[in-house]
Design a protein around this motif. Structure first.
Motif, PDB file in Angstrom:
ATOM      1  N   LEU A   1       0.819  -1.216   0.000  1.00  0.00           N
ATOM      2  CA  LEU A   1       0.000   0.000   0.000  1.00  0.00           C
ATOM      3  C   LEU A   1       0.853   1.267   0.000  1.00  0.00           C
ATOM      4  O   LEU A   1       0.335   2.374   0.140  1.00  0.00           O
ATOM      5  N   GLY A   2       2.175   1.101  -0.131  1.00  0.00           N
ATOM      6  CA  GLY A   2       3.071   2.247  -0.175  1.00  0.00           C
ATOM      7  C   GLY A   2       3.365   2.842   1.183  1.00  0.00           C
ATOM      8  O   GLY A   2       3.828   3.981   1.282  1.00  0.00           O
ATOM      9  N   ASP A   3       3.124   2.073   2.251  1.00  0.00           N
ATOM     10  CA  ASP A   3       3.339   2.586   3.608  1.00  0.00           C
ATOM     11  C   ASP A   3       4.651   2.038   4.165  1.00  0.00           C
ATOM     12  O   ASP A   3       4.768   0.838   4.414  1.00  0.00           O
ATOM     13  N   THR A   4       5.615   2.909   4.365  1.00  0.00           N
ATOM     14  CA  THR A   4       6.919   2.514   4.904  1.00  0.00           C
ATOM     15  C   THR A   4       7.143   3.093   6.300  1.00  0.00           C
ATOM     16  O   THR A   4       8.276   3.135   6.778  1.00  0.00           O
ATOM     17  N   THR A   5       6.095   3.518   6.956  1.00  0.00           N
ATOM     18  CA  THR A   5       6.204   4.135   8.279  1.00  0.00           C
ATOM     19  C   THR A   5       6.819   3.149   9.277  1.00  0.00           C
ATOM     20  O   THR A   5       6.454   1.974   9.314  1.00  0.00           O
ATOM     21  N   GLU A   6       7.749   3.642  10.099  1.00  0.00           N
ATOM     22  CA  GLU A   6       8.415   2.790  11.073  1.00  0.00           C
ATOM     23  C   GLU A   6       7.494   2.454  12.238  1.00  0.00           C
ATOM     24  O   GLU A   6       6.484   3.125  12.477  1.00  0.00           O
ATOM     25  N   HIS A   7       7.874   1.415  12.985  1.00  0.00           N
ATOM     26  CA  HIS A   7       7.039   0.830  14.042  1.00  0.00           C
ATOM     27  C   HIS A   7       6.482   1.868  15.005  1.00  0.00           C
ATOM     28  O   HIS A   7       5.259   1.984  15.176  1.00  0.00           O
ATOM     29  N   ASP A   8       7.332   2.635  15.669  1.00  0.00           N
ATOM     30  CA  ASP A   8       6.846   3.562  16.695  1.00  0.00           C
ATOM     31  C   ASP A   8       6.034   4.693  16.083  1.00  0.00           C
ATOM     32  O   ASP A   8       5.060   5.168  16.683  1.00  0.00           O
ATOM     33  N   ASP A   9       6.409   5.128  14.880  1.00  0.00           N
ATOM     34  CA  ASP A   9       5.625   6.168  14.210  1.00  0.00           C
ATOM     35  C   ASP A   9       4.236   5.651  13.826  1.00  0.00           C
ATOM     36  O   ASP A   9       3.268   6.424  13.792  1.00  0.00           O
ATOM     37  N   ARG A  10       4.119   4.369  13.529  1.00  0.00           N
ATOM     38  CA  ARG A  10       2.795   3.828  13.231  1.00  0.00           C
ATOM     39  C   ARG A  10       1.882   3.939  14.453  1.00  0.00           C
ATOM     40  O   ARG A  10       0.679   4.191  14.310  1.00  0.00           O
ATOM     41  N   TYR A  11       2.430   3.731  15.637  1.00  0.00           N
ATOM     42  CA  TYR A  11       1.622   3.906  16.845  1.00  0.00           C
ATOM     43  C   TYR A  11       1.248   5.375  17.035  1.00  0.00           C
ATOM     44  O   TYR A  11       0.111   5.690  17.427  1.00  0.00           O
ATOM     45  N   ALA A  12       2.188   6.284  16.762  1.00  0.00           N
ATOM     46  CA  ALA A  12       1.864   7.715  16.869  1.00  0.00           C
ATOM     47  C   ALA A  12       0.751   8.079  15.891  1.00  0.00           C
ATOM     48  O   ALA A  12      -0.163   8.854  16.215  1.00  0.00           O
ATOM     49  N   ARG A  13       0.796   7.507  14.692  1.00  0.00           N
ATOM     50  CA  ARG A  13      -0.257   7.757  13.703  1.00  0.00           C
ATOM     51  C   ARG A  13      -1.592   7.206  14.189  1.00  0.00           C
ATOM     52  O   ARG A  13      -2.641   7.860  14.037  1.00  0.00           O
ATOM     53  N   THR A  14      -1.579   6.012  14.773  1.00  0.00           N
ATOM     54  CA  THR A  14      -2.818   5.420  15.265  1.00  0.00           C
ATOM     55  C   THR A  14      -3.411   6.236  16.401  1.00  0.00           C
ATOM     56  O   THR A  14      -4.638   6.373  16.515  1.00  0.00           O
ATOM     57  N   VAL A  15      -2.568   6.808  17.255  1.00  0.00           N
ATOM     58  CA  VAL A  15      -3.062   7.679  18.332  1.00  0.00           C
ATOM     59  C   VAL A  15      -3.796   8.874  17.732  1.00  0.00           C
ATOM     60  O   VAL A  15      -4.929   9.193  18.118  1.00  0.00           O
ATOM     61  N   GLU A  16      -3.165   9.548  16.777  1.00  0.00           N
ATOM     62  CA  GLU A  16      -3.803  10.721  16.164  1.00  0.00           C
ATOM     63  C   GLU A  16      -5.103  10.325  15.471  1.00  0.00           C
ATOM     64  O   GLU A  16      -6.134  11.004  15.609  1.00  0.00           O
ATOM     65  N   TYR A  17      -5.074   9.232  14.736  1.00  0.00           N
ATOM     66  CA  TYR A  17      -6.245   8.730  14.025  1.00  0.00           C
ATOM     67  C   TYR A  17      -7.396   8.460  15.002  1.00  0.00           C
ATOM     68  O   TYR A  17      -8.544   8.871  14.775  1.00  0.00           O
ATOM     69  N   THR A  18      -7.079   7.774  16.086  1.00  0.00           N
ATOM     70  CA  THR A  18      -8.116   7.393  17.048  1.00  0.00           C
ATOM     71  C   THR A  18      -8.667   8.600  17.780  1.00  0.00           C
ATOM     72  O   THR A  18      -9.874   8.658  18.090  1.00  0.00           O
ATOM     73  N   GLN A  19      -7.832   9.569  18.061  1.00  0.00           N
ATOM     74  CA  GLN A  19      -8.315  10.779  18.722  1.00  0.00           C
ATOM     75  C   GLN A  19      -9.326  11.521  17.854  1.00  0.00           C
ATOM     76  O   GLN A  19     -10.360  11.992  18.354  1.00  0.00           O
ATOM     77  N   VAL A  20      -9.071  11.599  16.560  1.00  0.00           N
ATOM     78  CA  VAL A  20     -10.032  12.238  15.648  1.00  0.00           C
ATOM     79  C   VAL A  20     -11.307  11.404  15.579  1.00  0.00           C
ATOM     80  O   VAL A  20     -12.433  11.929  15.685  1.00  0.00           O
ATOM     81  N   LEU A  21     -11.166  10.088  15.429  1.00  0.00           N
ATOM     82  CA  LEU A  21     -12.310   9.186  15.321  1.00  0.00           C
ATOM     83  C   LEU A  21     -13.214   9.282  16.549  1.00  0.00           C
ATOM     84  O   LEU A  21     -14.444   9.429  16.435  1.00  0.00           O
ATOM     85  N   LEU A  22     -12.611   9.220  17.732  1.00  0.00           N
ATOM     86  CA  LEU A  22     -13.417   9.241  18.964  1.00  0.00           C
ATOM     87  C   LEU A  22     -14.062  10.600  19.204  1.00  0.00           C
ATOM     88  O   LEU A  22     -15.190  10.674  19.717  1.00  0.00           O
ATOM     89  N   ALA A  23     -13.363  11.658  18.842  1.00  0.00           N
ATOM     90  CA  ALA A  23     -13.963  12.997  18.989  1.00  0.00           C
ATOM     91  C   ALA A  23     -15.215  13.113  18.118  1.00  0.00           C
ATOM     92  O   ALA A  23     -16.245  13.661  18.544  1.00  0.00           O
ATOM     93  N   LEU A  24     -15.157  12.574  16.908  1.00  0.00           N
ATOM     94  CA  LEU A  24     -16.334  12.569  16.032  1.00  0.00           C
ATOM     95  C   LEU A  24     -17.463  11.741  16.647  1.00  0.00           C
ATOM     96  O   LEU A  24     -18.630  12.160  16.634  1.00  0.00           O
ATOM     97  N   LEU A  25     -17.129  10.583  17.197  1.00  0.00           N
ATOM     98  CA  LEU A  25     -18.154   9.735  17.798  1.00  0.00           C
ATOM     99  C   LEU A  25     -18.770  10.372  19.043  1.00  0.00           C
ATOM    100  O   LEU A  25     -19.931  10.096  19.368  1.00  0.00           O
ATOM    101  N   ARG A  26     -18.020  11.210  19.732  1.00  0.00           N
ATOM    102  CA  ARG A  26     -18.570  11.928  20.907  1.00  0.00           C
ATOM    103  C   ARG A  26     -19.472  13.078  20.493  1.00  0.00           C
ATOM    104  O   ARG A  26     -20.073  13.737  21.346  1.00  0.00           O
ATOM    105  N   GLY A  27     -19.566  13.360  19.196  1.00  0.00           N
ATOM    106  CA  GLY A  27     -20.443  14.422  18.719  1.00  0.00           C
ATOM    107  C   GLY A  27     -19.781  15.781  18.627  1.00  0.00           C
ATOM    108  O   GLY A  27     -20.456  16.802  18.451  1.00  0.00           O
ATOM    109  N   GLU A  28     -18.456  15.816  18.717  1.00  0.00           N
ATOM    110  CA  GLU A  28     -17.746  17.085  18.646  1.00  0.00           C
ATOM    111  C   GLU A  28     -17.607  17.553  17.204  1.00  0.00           C
ATOM    112  O   GLU A  28     -17.599  16.747  16.266  1.00  0.00           O
TER     113      GLU A  28
END
Length: 339
Positions: free
Chosen positions: A118-145
């Protein structure tokens, strides 16, 4: 088994069959069957895998919801596959259609070759940082913000979700917590960290209170019978061992490394029964978690050990039958962590 496995404080998830293992004409029924068995056994939910080679987990979750009355699909969410708004919309849309909760298993990795394809070469720890940012946006939307976010990976402005998700249907969120980056990510997003347990008595790190483990179980009243069932279900497979070896070389996963380093043969316990911790299915590339095998009482003692460490979530392997979930339920009852 119709009694609940959990006691209210404990959550138990089964796992859904994968489309690669079931013919197309039978797969929908297989998903529905395992979902119904899991609900009848008292499971909180059912993990639905995702990767490049299997059916879309959101469509599989829809099949599970249609077949059950309360079971929560635990959908694996890979940030590379879709925008966080799309994932949030899936959760809220399924809730709107079914009045049900969908839980989330947030991924940071996956098969390395899948990510490279898929063209993703992100390193291990950066993938977790990306998932944190992704999840924060996702959950904020689900909370109705109304969300405005200028991040490293995602930028949104005045973004709002519709249909809105009822507060009582907010998802439980899980994430792999085997590595330091995974544990930090779990804390940052308020997720349950899931680890792969090490051999009993050989734990090298403190288990997080309120965390979870991913483990398969084969148990019977008689130890020899349990091992017979386990070895027939997961026979030694040279091709699988080669595939496992190749996957290990391509992986940067901490849990792969930890499991591969675990002892292959454990000494007998004081009562003479073999240690229940078994890596055979993992080493033969038949599944991706260790197994606990033995008598009900011996495996129950292992489950009680993990629960005593503060484990509150157990994610089981794919059940081959409703009867197998009955056997697993007996283990949890004897462990003193079932209703």
């Amino acid at each position: 088994m119709t009694r609940a496995m959990g006691d209210g404080a404990l959550q138990i998830y089964s796992t859904c069959p994968q489309s690669k293992d079931v013919p197309a004409g039978e797969y929908g029924r297989a998903v529905a069957d395992v979902a119904r068995w899991s609900e009848a056994a008292g499971c909180t939910g059912m993990l639905v895998y995702t990767d490049n080679g299997i059916a879309d987990p959101w469509l599989v979750a829809q099949q599970a919801l249609a077949a059950t009355e309360r079971l929560a699909p635990l959908v694996a969410v890979q940030p590379v596959y879709m925008h966080p708004f799309t994932a949030a919309s899936m959760v809220s849309s399924l809730a709107y259609l079914h009045g049900r909760s969908v839980h989330l298993n947030m991924l940071a990795g996956g098969f390395r070759n899948d990510l490279l394809a898929l063209g993703d070469t992100t390193e291990h720890d950066d993938r977790y940082a990306r998932t944190v940012e992704y999840t924060q946006v996702l959950l904020a939307l689900l909370r109705g913000e109304t969300v405005t976010h200028e991040g490293r990976w995602h930028q949104v402005r005045n973004l709002r979700l519709a249909p809105a998700l009822p507060a009582e249907l907010m998802p439980e969120v899980l994430i792999s917590g085997s590595s330091p980056a995974g544990r930090a990510a779990a804390e940052a997003i308020g997720a349950v960290p899931i680890r792969y347990p090490e051999p009993l008595g050989q734990e090298t790190a403190e288990a997080p209170a309120g965390g979870g483990v991913r483990v398969g179980i084969v148990a019977r009243e008689d130890t020899a019978e349990a091992w017979k069932v386990a070895e027939e279900r997961f026979p030694t497979d040279r091709k699988g061992q080669i595939a496992h070896s190749m996957a290990m070389r391509a992986s940067d996963s901490h849990w792969h490394t930890q499991l591969s380093a675990a002892a292959q043969a454990q000494p007998a316990t004081e009562d003479g029964e073999p240690d229940p911790f078994w890596l055979g299915p993992f080493q033969n590339y038949q599944t991706f978690c260790p197994y606990l095998v033995g008598s009900y009482d011996r495996v129950a003692a292992a489950i009680a050990h993990y629960a005593g460490q503060g484990t509150r979530v157990f994610v089981l392997d794919i059940p081959p039958s409703a009867e197998e979930l009955d056997h697993i339920g007996e283990v949890f009852r004897r462990a003193g962590v079932a209703a």
